[in-house]
Design a protein around this motif. Structure first.
Motif, PDB file in Angstrom:
ATOM      1  N   SER A  47       0.879  -1.044  -0.094  1.00 31.87           N
ATOM      2  CA  SER A  47      -0.106  -0.094  -0.147  1.00 31.87           C
ATOM      3  C   SER A  47       0.954   1.272   0.095  1.00 31.87           C
ATOM      4  CB  SER A  47      -0.879   0.067   1.254  1.00 31.87           C
ATOM      5  OG  SER A  47      -0.212   0.282   2.512  1.00 31.87           O
ATOM      6  N   GLY A  48       2.250   1.167   0.234  1.00 26.98           N
ATOM      7  CA  GLY A  48       2.926   2.428   0.396  1.00 26.98           C
ATOM      8  C   GLY A  48       2.839   3.112   1.715  1.00 26.98           C
ATOM      9  N   ARG A  49       2.047   2.760   2.725  1.00 22.49           N
ATOM     10  CA  ARG A  49       1.863   3.217   3.955  1.00 22.49           C
ATOM     11  C   ARG A  49       2.734   2.775   5.056  1.00 22.49           C
ATOM     12  NH1 ARG A  49      -3.736   2.820   2.066  1.00 22.49           N
ATOM     13  NH2 ARG A  49      -4.082   0.528   3.051  1.00 22.49           N
ATOM     14  N   MET A  50       2.950   3.625   5.941  1.00 19.88           N
ATOM     15  CA  MET A  50       3.870   3.381   7.020  1.00 19.88           C
ATOM     16  C   MET A  50       3.569   4.111   8.286  1.00 19.88           C
ATOM     17  SD  MET A  50       7.501   5.028   5.611  1.00 19.88           S
ATOM     18  CE  MET A  50       8.362   4.675   7.316  1.00 19.88           C
ATOM     19  N   GLU A  51       3.755   3.589   9.408  1.00 18.78           N
ATOM     20  CA  GLU A  51       3.549   3.989  10.697  1.00 18.78           C
ATOM     21  C   GLU A  51       4.826   4.730  11.440  1.00 18.78           C
ATOM     22  OE1 GLU A  51       2.177   5.647  13.686  1.00 18.78           O
ATOM     23  OE2 GLU A  51       0.680   4.570  12.492  1.00 18.78           O
ATOM     24  N   VAL A  52       4.737   5.863  11.585  1.00 16.06           N
ATOM     25  CA  VAL A  52       5.909   6.708  12.107  1.00 16.06           C
ATOM     26  C   VAL A  52       5.751   7.007  13.404  1.00 16.06           C
ATOM     27  CG1 VAL A  52       6.879   7.146   9.934  1.00 16.06           C
ATOM     28  CG2 VAL A  52       5.383   8.654  10.901  1.00 16.06           C
ATOM     29  N   SER A  53       4.717   6.713  14.226  1.00 12.59           N
ATOM     30  CA  SER A  53       4.567   7.443  15.388  1.00 12.59           C
ATOM     31  C   SER A  53       5.264   7.066  16.707  1.00 12.59           C
ATOM     32  CB  SER A  53       2.918   7.081  15.912  1.00 12.59           C
ATOM     33  OG  SER A  53       2.942   5.623  16.059  1.00 12.59           O
ATOM     34  N   GLN A  54       5.840   5.890  16.547  1.00 17.35           N
ATOM     35  CA  GLN A  54       6.878   5.199  17.586  1.00 17.35           C
ATOM     36  C   GLN A  54       8.207   6.139  17.399  1.00 17.35           C
ATOM     37  OE1 GLN A  54       7.646   1.068  17.213  1.00 17.35           O
ATOM     38  NE2 GLN A  54       8.979   1.076  18.752  1.00 17.35           N
ATOM     39  N   ASP A  72      12.818   9.963   1.841  1.00 17.13           N
ATOM     40  CA  ASP A  72      13.302   8.776   1.298  1.00 17.13           C
ATOM     41  C   ASP A  72      12.515   7.702   0.929  1.00 17.13           C
ATOM     42  OD1 ASP A  72      15.873   9.984   1.581  1.00 17.13           O
ATOM     43  OD2 ASP A  72      16.341   8.936   3.546  1.00 17.13           O
ATOM     44  N   VAL A  73      12.994   6.607   0.069  1.00 16.24           N
ATOM     45  CA  VAL A  73      12.086   5.482  -0.218  1.00 16.24           C
ATOM     46  C   VAL A  73      12.721   4.316   0.463  1.00 16.24           C
ATOM     47  CG1 VAL A  73      11.091   4.073  -1.996  1.00 16.24           C
ATOM     48  CG2 VAL A  73      11.425   6.494  -2.378  1.00 16.24           C
ATOM     49  N   LEU A  74      11.764   3.666   1.257  1.00 16.44           N
ATOM     50  CA  LEU A  74      12.333   2.530   1.898  1.00 16.44           C
ATOM     51  C   LEU A  74      12.188   1.306   1.150  1.00 16.44           C
ATOM     52  CD1 LEU A  74      11.537   3.061   5.610  1.00 16.44           C
ATOM     53  CD2 LEU A  74      13.387   3.572   4.404  1.00 16.44           C
ATOM     54  N   PHE A  75      12.765   0.205   1.061  1.00 15.30           N
ATOM     55  CA  PHE A  75      12.750  -0.797   0.036  1.00 15.30           C
ATOM     56  C   PHE A  75      13.035  -1.981   0.851  1.00 15.30           C
ATOM     57  CE2 PHE A  75      14.300  -4.153  -3.004  1.00 15.30           C
ATOM     58  CZ  PHE A  75      13.229  -3.955  -3.908  1.00 15.30           C
ATOM     59  N   ALA A  76      12.012  -2.885   1.306  1.00 17.23           N
ATOM     60  CA  ALA A  76      12.483  -4.136   1.970  1.00 17.23           C
ATOM     61  C   ALA A  76      13.495  -5.029   0.964  1.00 17.23           C
ATOM     62  CB  ALA A  76      11.100  -4.680   2.673  1.00 17.23           C
ATOM     63  N   LYS A  86       6.723  -4.259   0.541  1.00 16.29           N
ATOM     64  CA  LYS A  86       6.916  -3.631   1.707  1.00 16.29           C
ATOM     65  C   LYS A  86       7.845  -2.351   1.392  1.00 16.29           C
ATOM     66  CE  LYS A  86       5.888  -6.264   5.691  1.00 16.29           C
ATOM     67  NZ  LYS A  86       5.574  -5.138   6.876  1.00 16.29           N
ATOM     68  N   MET A  87       7.418  -1.482   0.706  1.00 16.88           N
ATOM     69  CA  MET A  87       7.973  -0.114   0.164  1.00 16.88           C
ATOM     70  C   MET A  87       7.168   1.065   0.496  1.00 16.88           C
ATOM     71  SD  MET A  87       8.275  -2.872  -2.024  1.00 16.88           S
ATOM     72  CE  MET A  87       9.664  -4.029  -2.624  1.00 16.88           C
ATOM     73  N   ALA A  88       7.931   2.151   0.968  1.00 15.45           N
ATOM     74  CA  ALA A  88       7.185   3.281   1.094  1.00 15.45           C
ATOM     75  C   ALA A  88       7.878   4.489   1.048  1.00 15.45           C
ATOM     76  CB  ALA A  88       6.568   3.222   2.701  1.00 15.45           C
ATOM     77  N   VAL A  89       7.378   5.596   0.709  1.00 23.53           N
ATOM     78  CA  VAL A  89       8.019   6.802   0.824  1.00 23.53           C
ATOM     79  C   VAL A  89       8.096   7.569   2.404  1.00 23.53           C
ATOM     80  CG1 VAL A  89       8.053   9.361  -0.007  1.00 23.53           C
ATOM     81  CG2 VAL A  89       7.392   7.704  -1.622  1.00 23.53           C
ATOM     82  N   VAL A  90       8.955   8.164   2.748  1.00 25.16           N
ATOM     83  CA  VAL A  90       9.097   8.361   4.245  1.00 25.16           C
ATOM     84  C   VAL A  90       8.394   9.712   4.541  1.00 25.16           C
ATOM     85  CG1 VAL A  90      10.619   8.781   6.136  1.00 25.16           C
ATOM     86  CG2 VAL A  90      11.255   7.124   4.483  1.00 25.16           C
ATOM     87  N   ARG A 116       7.889   9.688  -4.868  1.00 24.35           N
ATOM     88  CA  ARG A 116       6.789   9.044  -5.195  1.00 24.35           C
ATOM     89  C   ARG A 116       6.646   8.234  -6.610  1.00 24.35           C
ATOM     90  NH1 ARG A 116       2.188  13.253  -5.147  1.00 24.35           N
ATOM     91  NH2 ARG A 116       3.802  14.172  -6.359  1.00 24.35           N
ATOM     92  N   TYR A 117       7.482   8.737  -7.560  1.00 27.74           N
ATOM     93  CA  TYR A 117       7.634   8.317  -8.887  1.00 27.74           C
ATOM     94  C   TYR A 117       8.718   7.160  -8.657  1.00 27.74           C
ATOM     95  CZ  TYR A 117       9.413   7.601 -13.698  1.00 27.74           C
ATOM     96  OH  TYR A 117      10.011   6.840 -14.812  1.00 27.74           O
ATOM     97  N   VAL A 118       9.632   7.174  -7.948  1.00 28.19           N
ATOM     98  CA  VAL A 118      11.020   6.366  -7.537  1.00 28.19           C
ATOM     99  C   VAL A 118      10.114   5.216  -6.738  1.00 28.19           C
ATOM    100  CG1 VAL A 118      12.979   5.790  -6.428  1.00 28.19           C
ATOM    101  CG2 VAL A 118      12.724   8.055  -7.563  1.00 28.19           C
ATOM    102  N   TYR A 119       9.192   5.487  -5.877  1.00 31.38           N
ATOM    103  CA  TYR A 119       8.487   4.423  -5.282  1.00 31.38           C
ATOM    104  C   TYR A 119       7.641   3.483  -5.915  1.00 31.38           C
ATOM    105  CZ  TYR A 119       4.457   2.433  -2.835  1.00 31.38           C
ATOM    106  OH  TYR A 119       3.472   1.470  -2.607  1.00 31.38           O
TER     107      TYR A 119
END
Length: 384
Positions: A47-54, A72-76, A86-90, A116-119
């Motif tokens: 989905s490209g969603r990530m939780e950053v509250s922690q 940044d783009v995270l790539f598992a 499991k990829m997402a834009v931070v 977002r294009y890279v993602y």
């Protein structure tokens, strides 16, 4: 993944348009600084969603974790997280910096590259399939090497065109999400409507007008007498015939005149658990129906297993028309009680596994039709 053959955009290695796993100047941050912390579980697959509250203090994560920043783009990189997307834009981070699992590659887009294009490029199924072919390491611990990302080719349109592509992708995804939500609402409404119709049927409301026009129809008490007579006539057990259990109707809804409550035992002349014989896909013996073959009200033969060739089905173990199979035990509580009725002769001899219980219905057409129609909706309430 975009293909070079259908675009005039220049193709460049990813390493020319992003920084791969950039280093962090740790001396620029205080040890007591609160920063975002993102374990692998915080990135949603596909989905490209990530939780950053922690959050954690910088001192606790500056060693042994992967640093990244907003945009940044995270790539598992590890299996199966990579294959699952499991990829997402931070997004916005606490104090602009985050740390996460060492199983992330970090792609930091250069100026002129929309994150977002890279993602969308690296999360595309085609790209992930190619990445999977280049994984290295032991089974269960395979990872996408940094070298694959460095050499992977990406089409690079102008930034304005990248943004147009991203906007169109997100518009189509939004439409798809709306369609999925609408389908779920429709299915939920149909389920409620079906339940309401069958509830009205078993309470007599559905046929109220018809019954007034047909006052001479056989009452349920007479039908039950016929059922019990046939049941006793088929008795072949040991010892004296045992009368079936009746229903305690106290607390149950009031039925229309001429109706009555009956137990499944009264409507069937035999019940038994299935076989515990070990079955498999490659065996050549009889079919052994299992939990996956019991759908709501019907049998599904799409995932059949078979008994060994030497296995012989006893006469009373073979499934036949009018048999009701009910899931009696399972690791998932939501499946217990699901049933299917054998409505027509089976193509080949079949029996059933020990996780199921079979009730052999009395062969009176009204009984088979009624139980086939209402069991799952009226008597089976999933416990999800």
């Amino acid at each position: 993944m975009l293909n070079k053959s259908n675009t005039t955009w220049p193709q460049k290695p990813l390493s020319e348009v992003v920084d791969l796993n950039p280093r962090l100047d740790k001396s620029a941050y205080r040890d007591d600084l609160e920063v975002s912390f993102v374990p692998m579980a915080a990135v949603e697959a596909g989905s490209g969603r990530m939780e950053v509250s922690q959050t954690k203090q910088f001192a606790a994560v500056k060693k042994g974790y992967t640093p990244f920043r907003e945009g940044d783009v995270l790539f598992a990189k590890i299996t199966p997280c990579m294959e699952n997307g499991k990829m997402a834009v931070v997004p916005k981070l606490t104090n602009g910096i985050g740390f996460g699992s060492t199983e992330f590659h970090v792609l930091r887009p250069h100026d002129g590259m929309d994150p977002r294009y890279v993602y969308y490029f690296v999360s595309a199924q085609g790209f992930r399939r190619e990445a999977a072919h280049h994984m290295t390491g032991a089974v269960g611990q395979k990872r996408v090497p940094q070298s694959f990302l460095q050499e992977a080719s990406i089409p690079v349109p102008l930034l304005e065109n990248q943004r147009r592509i991203v906007a169109e992708i997100e518009k189509q995804f939004s439409r798809l999400d709306e369609a999925v939500a609408s389908l779920k609402r429709t299915k939920a409404n149909l389920k409620r409507y079906k339940a309401a119709v069958l509830k009205a049927a078993v309470e007599g409301k559905l046929t109220e007008v018809w019954r007034k026009a047909h006052p001479d129809v056989e009452p349920a008490s007479k039908l039950l007498e016929r059922i019990l007579a046939e049941r006793q006539g088929k008795w072949n057990g040991r010892g004296k015939y045992k009368e079936p259990s009746t229903v305690d109707s106290s607390g149950l809804p009031t039925l229309p005149e001429g109706w009555l409550w009956a137990s499944l035992e009264q409507l069937s002349w035999h019940s038994a658990y299935g076989t515990s014989v070990k079955c498999g896909y490659d065996n050549s013996g009889p079919n052994v129906l299992r939990i996956p073959n019991v759908e709501s009200g019907r049998l599904d033969f799409g995932d059949l297993k078979f008994a060994p060739k030497s296995f012989q089905i006893e006469r009373d173990e073979e499934l036949s028309v009018g048999d009701v199979l009910i899931i009696r035990t399972n690791g998932s509580r939501s499946l217990i009680g699901r049933s299917a009725v054998v409505r027509q002769p089976l193509m080949s001899r079949s029996t059933y596994a020990s996780y199921l219980i079979r009730f052999r219905l009395v062969q009176i057409s009204e009984v088979v039709a009624w139980v086939s129609t209402i069991w799952d909706v009226v008597f089976f309430s999933p416990m999800d």
